[in-house]
Design an enzyme around this catalytic site. Structure first.
Site, PDB file in Angstrom:
ATOM      1  CG  ASN A   1      -7.799  -9.773  -4.031  1.00 48.50           C
ATOM      2  OD1 ASN A   1      -8.836 -10.287  -3.602  1.00 48.50           O
ATOM      3  ND2 ASN A   1      -7.140  -8.847  -3.356  1.00 48.50           N
TER       4      ASN A   1
ATOM      5  CG  HIS B   1      -7.632 -12.682   0.673  1.00 44.21           C
ATOM      6  ND1 HIS B   1      -8.518 -12.855  -0.371  1.00 44.21           N
ATOM      7  CD2 HIS B   1      -7.129 -11.413   0.548  1.00 44.21           C
ATOM      8  CE1 HIS B   1      -8.557 -11.742  -1.088  1.00 44.21           C
ATOM      9  NE2 HIS B   1      -7.730 -10.862  -0.555  1.00 44.21           N
TER      10      HIS B   1
ATOM     11  CB  CYS C   1     -10.190  -9.567   1.322  1.00 39.36           C
ATOM     12  SG  CYS C   1     -10.127  -8.539  -0.160  1.00 39.36           S
TER      13      CYS C   1
END
Length: 333
Positions: free
Chosen positions: A289, A259, A111
């Site tokens: 996500n 993020h 990520c």
């Protein structure tokens, strides 16, 4: 030599899975998921869609906004942990976009991947000889999720996002400061490990352990509490270090772009940095996500929606498996 961000693009799958959809095959509810994560929907690859296809679309849209021809791109950085091909996806992206004069390679930092790719792009430009770099962040973690585990299946979606980074004079440099870090001891808290299946050959000729067994990947395993603690501690610190390098106070930030992992993490970081909610970019509710795609996806929506304007200062931070985390203070345009 400096670098500036002049174009963005994104693409998402057509299939939308809501929290109510998930509640039909796993013990959960819209209220339970939204209260703990801020997520209400996520997009998942289906039919003939591929991560490479989404990445090509995102890259093309970034080039269109930047008004840069594909053949003028010098470098393609494909930031992903889930390429369609074991050997990477940069080659497919540059070929299908038409970047006939570009070199490309993959970057794997989970990520944090897009932030790492963005910083890498500026270092190539700073070294000289590179003018246009296409940075693509894309992941399809839905392919590695245990859809019976409500602790993880509620979190992830698929997407691709891209930016065009272009060389400029040093006094116009859009990368004002950055910080990247890793802690391999935290790998145990978030991982998707390989496992060995049966041998691909029936005869071993008496050699122990040969031939090697075919490798598969398990589903994503995560210790949510530990990852949460890590993120709320390390992300604000990382941004503060990047701001210190930039010589800027937190009050100079026009937009906080983290993020998109969990709304509580985003809110905690904003609170630590004393950044009001109206300056926080979040599209987590709509996409979940999306790993390396989350920052460029949210950025592209904010740019096209008129939020982020030329000259705005953005504090961007990625964090995730590895453990890895990194922040960049950038100026848009």
């Amino acid at each position: 030599m400096g670098s500036k961000l002049i174009g963005s693009g994104s693409a998402t799958p057509s299939l939308c899975i809501s929290n109510d959809d998930l509640s039909k095959f796993v013990e959960t509810s819209d209220e339970w998921i939204a209260a703990r994560t801020g997520i209400r929907n996520r997009r998942v690859l289906s039919g003939g869609e591929t991560l490479g296809g989404l990445s090509v679309q995102a890259a093309q849209r970034a080039l269109e906004m930047a008004q840069v021809r594909p053949e003028d791109v010098d470098l393609v950085l494909f930031c992903t942990s889930t390429p369609d091909d074991l050997f990477g996806g940069a080659g497919r992206v540059l070929a299908e976009v038409g970047c006939t004069n570009a070199f490309g390679f993959d970057i794997t930092a989970a990520c944090s991947g897009f932030i790492v790719g963005l910083i890498t792009a500026t270092r190539f430009i700073k070294g000289g000889g590179i003018k246009n770099v296409l940075v693509v962040g894309a992941d399809a973690l839905s392919q590695y999720v245990d859809w019976t585990d409500r602790g993880t299946c509620i979190l992830f979606g698929d997407a691709a996002g891209a930016v065009l980074v272009q060389s400029c004079n040093a006094d116009e440099d859009g990368l004002l400061g950055f910080c990247v870090q890793s802690d391999g001891h935290g790998q145990k808290h978030l991982h998707c490990s390989s496992s060995n299946a049966d041998s691909i050959l029936s005869k071993t000729n008496g050699v122990p352990g040969f031939p090697p067994k075919k490798t598969n990947f398990s589903c994503i395993e995560m210790n949510g509490k530990e990852v949460f603690r890590f993120a709320v501690r390390c992300v604000p610190q990382s941004i503060e270090k990047a701001l210190e390098e930039a010589g800027l106070p937190a009050s100079s930030i026009d937009w906080l772009l983290l993020h998109q992992a969990n709304q509580r993490i985003i809110d905690a970081a904003a609170n630590r940095l004393s950044i009001p909610s109206e300056k926080v970019i979040s599209n987590l509710a709509n996409y979940g996500n999306t790993s390396a795609a989350s920052i460029p996806l949210a950025l592209d929506e904010a740019v096209r929606g008129g939020k982020v304007k030329t000259g705005d200062i953005i504090a961007a931070s990625g964090f995730g498996a590895g453990l890895t985390w990194g922040s960049a203070i950038v100026k848009w345009g």
